[in-house]
Enzyme design. Sequence first.
Site, mmCIF file in Angstrom:
data_model
loop_
_atom_site.group_PDB
_atom_site.id
_atom_site.type_symbol
_atom_site.label_atom_id
_atom_site.label_comp_id
_atom_site.label_asym_id
_atom_site.label_seq_id
_atom_site.Cartn_x
_atom_site.Cartn_y
_atom_site.Cartn_z
ATOM 1 N N CYS A 390 4.954 3.685 -4.481
ATOM 2 C CA CYS A 390 3.858 3.283 -5.373
ATOM 3 C C CYS A 390 3.678 1.770 -5.404
ATOM 4 O O CYS A 390 3.412 1.195 -6.453
ATOM 5 C CB CYS A 390 4.084 3.783 -6.792
ATOM 6 N N ASN A 391 3.907 1.128 -4.280
ATOM 7 C CA ASN A 391 3.727 -0.317 -4.243
ATOM 8 C C ASN A 391 3.139 -0.706 -2.889
ATOM 9 O O ASN A 391 3.820 -1.276 -2.042
ATOM 10 C CB ASN A 391 5.070 -1.020 -4.488
#
Length: 827
Positions: A390-391
């Site tokens: 999620c980055n």
Amino acid sequence: MEEVERADYNAVVERIRQHEFPMLQGTTYLDHAGTTLYPRSLIERFSTDMVSNLYGNPHSASNASQLTARRIEDARLQLLKLFSADPGCFDVVFVANATAGIKLVTDAFRDHEGGFWYGYHRDSHTSLIGVRESASHHQCFLSDSEVDEWVGEDVGDAATVGLFAYPAQSNMNGRRLPLAWPQRVRQHKRGVVYTLLDAAALVSTSPLDLSNVDCAPDFTVLSLYKVFGFPDLGALIVRKASAGVFDRRRYFGGGTVEMVVCLKEQWHAKKSETLHERLEDGTLPIHSIVALDIAIKVHQELFGSLEAVSKHTTALAARLYDGLASLQHSNGVYVCQTYKDSASTYGDSRTQGPVVAFNLRSASGGWVSNAEVEKLAAVKNFQLRTGGLCNPGGVASSLGLAPWEMRENFSAGQRCGNDNDVIRGKPTGMVRLSLGAMSTLKDVTSFVQFVQEFFVQDAAREPTTPVTSLPMEPPTSSHLHVESLSVYPIKSCAAFRVPPGKAWEVRAEGLAWDREWCLVHQGTGAALSQKRYSKLALIRPSIDLDEGVLRVKLAGSLCGTTSRREIAVPLSADPRMFSNEDEFKEADARVCGDAIRAKTYKSEDISNFFTHALGVACHLARFPAVGTGPSSNTSARHSKPQLWKPWRQDGIRVPGAFPDTVPLAPGNGVSTPLLLSNESPILTISRSSLNRLNELIKAGGGKAAQAEVFRANIVVAQNLDYPPGAEEPYAEDDWRRLQIGQQYFEMLGPCRRCQMICIDQQTAERNQEPFVTLSKSRRVDGRVYFGQHTSHVPSGLATTLLAQHPTITVGDAVVPFLEDEVNQDLQ
Ligand SMILES: *Cc1c(COP(=O)(O)O)cnc(C)c1O
């Protein structure tokens, strides 16, 4: 806990763990950035509180309402105190999670006339990046110095309002970003640009000091479950002086307005007393907020302060980082490529949180697939996170992935969390370890040991050297035979052994009745697999050709879960037995991510039988007959094998350069035309190889594996009269074709394995073996192989009975052909 010396602190945490975190028994939890764990006292105190107090919805004057209101106000105050925030200057808005807090701020900005400008740091979490879609202009800052330069620029009376957002700690590598930016933005852009600090990752192991209101961000979002483990709650802390931004928010929900007129006139009056009253739409998560109040207290009692947690975790992370970063293969190549930011230092809590992100390299410098790391970690009970984390910005820049590469990888089927994780010689994701308050030195050392044991290669005992040549004499007579034949009538359920002496039909799509059925989840339509539902192993189907039925019995712990002892389903596919298409769309079912066309049985009896047995709502489904639908029907019932032959390569391979070999589809270089493309209907394993594997397992003190765990269709074994000790383990690596009885088969390539082979097919219990030993002895470039994908080669002459009804039988002679012999055939 009082101030304790650091060495003692670890011992104290060990003791706390014994009593407070029983769920950690037997597991090494290294995913605190995902969710922290909750202590037993928190849950016990919360449940006592729940059963002894009556909490009403806080919208009336009743005692129950008043109690709720009081507890919520307490919790707000406790939370502000935790961050030294003056309740006169800050307000807390309770939200579902950090993302909901970000969206609330986004809503307010989006409703500004003329829209808003949005700037965000490269290291942002996906939830911060999404804000840009609501902005009229946006900018991604690629480095701290870009931000530094920008914050120092004065803006005059800019027409559009702006929002600058960044994470206090990267959720990818734990790097901590400067906390001085909000103050500087305010100095130079007061009233024009506001700041949003995403502190979700930071505060799980670090204090956050909001005591100086001039330095504080305008908006701070938190994930409280990452601090306390429970409750599942988020918070938005708003600096009251900046609250005017929310005047623009147009939406109102129940609880946020004094009065609404909605019939002939449209008018409403917003609540004006406090900010949180205007922003908390609908009923508050009352019980979660009560739990938060308790969570804060318990956390302080157990761990002291967030400062103490920070010290402890910072020291552990430094050990973890140093341990991993120093691992070398025997040829000197470093094992871990870590993704530390150049501006951060492990051991310095201002610049680095207790998170380590990395990828593993093999001795020859190639990347180890994260999917493989994850499988081994799962077997060894390490809980960690892999993938894109999620980055997207942080991951892309660390891995050197250009936007075109990410798009192309996406089109090539790469998604967060699948097996295709090394593309064009670059990893598409990484492994992340994150520590929390209850982590101990033992967690750290056992993970470093794990990498040492499984991923550090010693040239002297390099296990993956291919078997390159075999005795060259042509196999005039066979010394091999078919030991057993198995089919798996219901995908992922137990095997049905073909009775000895029974001629079993070989069809284009595999052995007859193999994976003819599957169980699909009633909610998602996905086919159930043992990976998630290990009890499927206790569902025992059998094919009764005399009666013409599939019989299903239950074994082990599934006995007694339903009133029916067994069910029988006709082998003939009577269309009246299946649901209407529009009731349950055929195409909804999925096997390994591929849409399949399976029809579900509508009988409630059948569904109830499986649903009760497994404790998961499911239907039985059947694949349509071959030849009645598109050709994808047949490929869908088998998970797609990855067809390449690591043992067949000449010279040196660059490991991990996936797909570095041309897939060998049936038909390549084979004279016989094949019906099927790119699929492997049959799996063949060798008894000699299994014996060799089991010798190694037993030498290590483990429990020998049964052939069933490999879910093979054909087990090939040496003839008994063949000299004992002359076994040829892994000879199948060099087989190109097989003759079994009167039938020919082509070997398509080795079968890649996952931790599913550790499920005992008798008891459905998970073990470590044989995956652990296999990983040590049969791993090539981080991929673990056992068994060979095989497909039937139909005879060209369809006029003989042998061709029209091809069969094989237990005991049939097996003759392997090697590569050279096949080539000679062709000349
Ligand atoms: C976890 C996390 C989020 C998302 O938090 P949710 O509570 O899942 O919405 C956002 N940013 C960072 C830095 C995180 O670590």
